[in-house]
Design an enzyme around this catalytic site. Structure first.
Site, PDB file in Angstrom:
ATOM      1  N   ARG A  53       0.870  -1.179   0.000  1.00  0.00           N
ATOM      2  CA  ARG A  53       0.000   0.000   0.000  1.00  0.00           C
ATOM      3  C   ARG A  53       0.904   1.225   0.000  1.00  0.00           C
ATOM      4  O   ARG A  53       2.126   1.118   0.077  1.00  0.00           O
ATOM      5  CB  ARG A  53      -1.051  -0.008   1.134  1.00  0.00           C
ATOM      6  CG  ARG A  53      -0.717  -0.718   2.408  1.00  0.00           C
ATOM      7  CD  ARG A  53       0.361  -0.084   3.197  1.00  0.00           C
ATOM      8  NE  ARG A  53       0.100   1.332   3.424  1.00  0.00           N
ATOM      9  CZ  ARG A  53       1.020   2.227   3.692  1.00  0.00           C
ATOM     10  NH1 ARG A  53       2.320   1.872   3.755  1.00  0.00           N
ATOM     11  NH2 ARG A  53       0.741   3.486   3.893  1.00  0.00           N
ATOM     12  N   GLY A  54       0.278   2.418  -0.047  1.00  0.00           N
ATOM     13  CA  GLY A  54       1.071   3.633  -0.229  1.00  0.00           C
ATOM     14  C   GLY A  54       1.137   3.911  -1.726  1.00  0.00           C
ATOM     15  O   GLY A  54       1.406   3.002  -2.524  1.00  0.00           O
ATOM     16  N   ALA A  55       0.877   5.175  -2.091  1.00  0.00           N
ATOM     17  CA  ALA A  55       0.718   5.505  -3.510  1.00  0.00           C
ATOM     18  C   ALA A  55       1.912   5.090  -4.385  1.00  0.00           C
ATOM     19  O   ALA A  55       1.736   4.402  -5.396  1.00  0.00           O
ATOM     20  CB  ALA A  55       0.418   6.995  -3.638  1.00  0.00           C
ATOM     21  N   ARG A  90      -7.051  -0.144  -7.193  1.00  0.00           N
ATOM     22  CA  ARG A  90      -7.465   0.851  -6.184  1.00  0.00           C
ATOM     23  C   ARG A  90      -7.695   2.173  -6.925  1.00  0.00           C
ATOM     24  O   ARG A  90      -6.931   2.504  -7.832  1.00  0.00           O
ATOM     25  CB  ARG A  90      -6.401   1.019  -5.080  1.00  0.00           C
ATOM     26  CG  ARG A  90      -6.318  -0.181  -4.131  1.00  0.00           C
ATOM     27  CD  ARG A  90      -5.428   0.089  -2.929  1.00  0.00           C
ATOM     28  NE  ARG A  90      -6.053   0.966  -1.959  1.00  0.00           N
ATOM     29  CZ  ARG A  90      -5.391   1.488  -0.901  1.00  0.00           C
ATOM     30  NH1 ARG A  90      -4.109   1.217  -0.717  1.00  0.00           N
ATOM     31  NH2 ARG A  90      -6.019   2.267  -0.049  1.00  0.00           N
ATOM     32  N   GLN A 201      -2.424   2.562   9.933  1.00  0.00           N
ATOM     33  CA  GLN A 201      -1.105   2.538   9.272  1.00  0.00           C
ATOM     34  C   GLN A 201      -0.060   3.311  10.066  1.00  0.00           C
ATOM     35  O   GLN A 201       1.131   3.025   9.965  1.00  0.00           O
ATOM     36  CB  GLN A 201      -1.208   3.142   7.857  1.00  0.00           C
ATOM     37  CG  GLN A 201      -1.968   2.303   6.856  1.00  0.00           C
ATOM     38  CD  GLN A 201      -3.413   2.728   6.750  1.00  0.00           C
ATOM     39  OE1 GLN A 201      -4.030   3.108   7.745  1.00  0.00           O
ATOM     40  NE2 GLN A 201      -3.974   2.652   5.567  1.00  0.00           N
ATOM     41  N   ASP A 242      -1.813  10.877  -2.102  1.00  0.00           N
ATOM     42  CA  ASP A 242      -2.179   9.883  -3.108  1.00  0.00           C
ATOM     43  C   ASP A 242      -2.496  10.509  -4.457  1.00  0.00           C
ATOM     44  O   ASP A 242      -2.473   9.839  -5.482  1.00  0.00           O
ATOM     45  CB  ASP A 242      -3.366   9.057  -2.619  1.00  0.00           C
ATOM     46  CG  ASP A 242      -2.933   8.195  -1.453  1.00  0.00           C
ATOM     47  OD1 ASP A 242      -2.808   8.729  -0.335  1.00  0.00           O
ATOM     48  OD2 ASP A 242      -2.660   6.995  -1.680  1.00  0.00           O
ATOM     49  N   LYS A 253      -4.722  10.203   3.093  1.00  0.00           N
ATOM     50  CA  LYS A 253      -5.484   9.344   4.011  1.00  0.00           C
ATOM     51  C   LYS A 253      -6.514  10.131   4.808  1.00  0.00           C
ATOM     52  O   LYS A 253      -6.247  11.242   5.259  1.00  0.00           O
ATOM     53  CB  LYS A 253      -4.487   8.631   4.932  1.00  0.00           C
ATOM     54  CG  LYS A 253      -5.067   7.664   5.918  1.00  0.00           C
ATOM     55  CD  LYS A 253      -5.956   6.609   5.300  1.00  0.00           C
ATOM     56  CE  LYS A 253      -5.295   5.808   4.196  1.00  0.00           C
ATOM     57  NZ  LYS A 253      -6.246   4.948   3.436  1.00  0.00           N
TER      58      LYS A 253
END
Ligand code: MRU
Length: 362
Positions: A53-55, A90, A201, A242, A253
């Site tokens: 995860r994480g852009a 996503r 997170q 993001d 987020k």
């Protein structure tokens, strides 16, 4: 960055050259486990289920997903189908679409029998570029932390939200790259880590990686930041993102916007760190135009943690039958952003003209 003294990236080609390995982020902080992605569907699942995860990291995983797809079949139809599917895994982080589209346009220009090898090389190039970009964000943002220290002469208190550290990228991170840069340069600092409900997170990933690097930090409940700012306990906030619009609106987020409001009200500088592929040049108004991911309500109604017997278990925190909703991201308007910290430099009080002047790809 290092885990127990051993250097790691978050994604890397497996030793057999046929698959990629990742750190399974759904298991951290209690279990360190790596996973093998052998097919395009493995890569899609890893993105959807947030094993990665994480852009920036999902952008690189999308690129490797396209490379894995080319091993399974490299026809035009296979290329288009794989890229369409990966790009939709996503919706909010534009880096995923960016990574997949970069693969699609390169591979579409090549004969089918050259695509598998070219795709592997291109995905590795995108991963290496991410590391370079983040190191550069670290240098630019590190200077901001250094300047605060030189003025203040005591440890710099930095608040961050979610995880925009090395786990969210291939290495270094975006918002945490300046923290690592300044810390490694000997600047005294301390990080307030928002827990970042519902998936935590901050509490699980940011705290874990800061701990691994020896960076002083304290985990706080999400609602604490405003209080700390009112009492002069935060010198700066820095978050990742993001998607950033061409006008500088920042999507990150869920909960980021509330921190930006509190920072604005208390005169605390609010920085956003981003690699240039996070800018979506096709849109201006983040609130109207950025698609906000809605994830399962179970992430709100349930929470996982380490039990006294050493087992990780999930428990329900809401009454049975209470509905819940789970918006993954929110948008902070550009007017609340002190500066964008990019690999090419710092954009103070961002707007269309300034972003275009520094970052425009054309
Ligand atoms: O849902 P996640 O964990 O993928 O969300 C991650 C974030 O919001 C990060 O702040 C963002 O991707 C920047 S990562 C360098």
């Amino acid at each position: 960055m290092k885990i127990n003294g051993i250097p790691y990236r978050t994604i890397w080609p497996a030793a057999d050259g046929k698959a990629v390995e990742i750190i399974d982020q759904t298991k951290l902080p209690h279990v360190f486990k790596t996973l093998l992605l052998s097919t395009m569907l493995d890569a899609e699942r890893a993105i959807k289920d947030m094993e990665v995860r994480g852009a920036p990291l999902i952008g690189v995983t999308g690129a490797y997903g396209a490379a894995l797809a080319m091993r399974e079949g490299a026809s035009d139809a296979a290329l288009q189908a794989a890229c369409d599917r990966l790009a939709e895994a996503r919706p909010t982080a534009v880096n995923l679409r960016w990574g997949v589209e970069r693969m699609r346009s390169l591979l579409a220009s090549l004969p089918a029998d050259e695509r598998a090898a070219a795709a592997w090389a291109e995905a590795a190039r995108i991963a290496d570029e991410d590391v370079e970009i983040n190191a550069s964000i670290g240098r630019h943002g590190g200077e901001i932390i250094k300047a605060i220290f030189e003025r203040k002469k005591t440890a710099v208190n930095i608040l961050t939200h979610c995880n925009a550290g090395w786990l969210a990228t291939v290495d270094w991170g975006t918002a945490l790259a300046p923290v690592y840069y300044a810390f490694d340069a000997g600047i005294p600092l301390h990080v307030w880590v928002d827990e970042t409900r519902p998936r935590n997170q901050g509490a699980s990933l940011t705290a874990w990686e800061l701990n691994q690097h020896g960076v002083p930090h304290t985990v706080i409940a999400d609602n604490t930041g405003g209080h700390l700012m009112q009492h002069g306990m935060v010198d700066m906030a820095i978050v990742g993102c993001d998607r950033v619009t061409a006008a500088g609106d920042v999507c990150n987020k869920i909960g980021t916007y509330l921190k930006a409001l509190a920072a604005h009200d208390n005169g605390v500088p609010f920085y956003v760190a981003l690699p240039s592929p996070t800018v979506d040049w096709t849109i201006l108004d983040g609130i109207k135009e950025i698609p906000i991911e809605e994830r399962s309500a179970a992430e709100v109604t349930h929470i996982a943690g380490l039990c006294d017997d050493g087992q990780v278990r999930t428990v329900q925190v809401t009454p049975t039958g209470s509905p819940a909703v789970n918006y993954g991201f929110d948008v902070t308007p550009a007017r609340l952003v002190t500066a964008l910290v990019t690999e090419r430099g710092v954009v103070h009080q961002p707007n269309v003209e300034k972003l275009r002047a520094l970052l425009s790809p054309s």
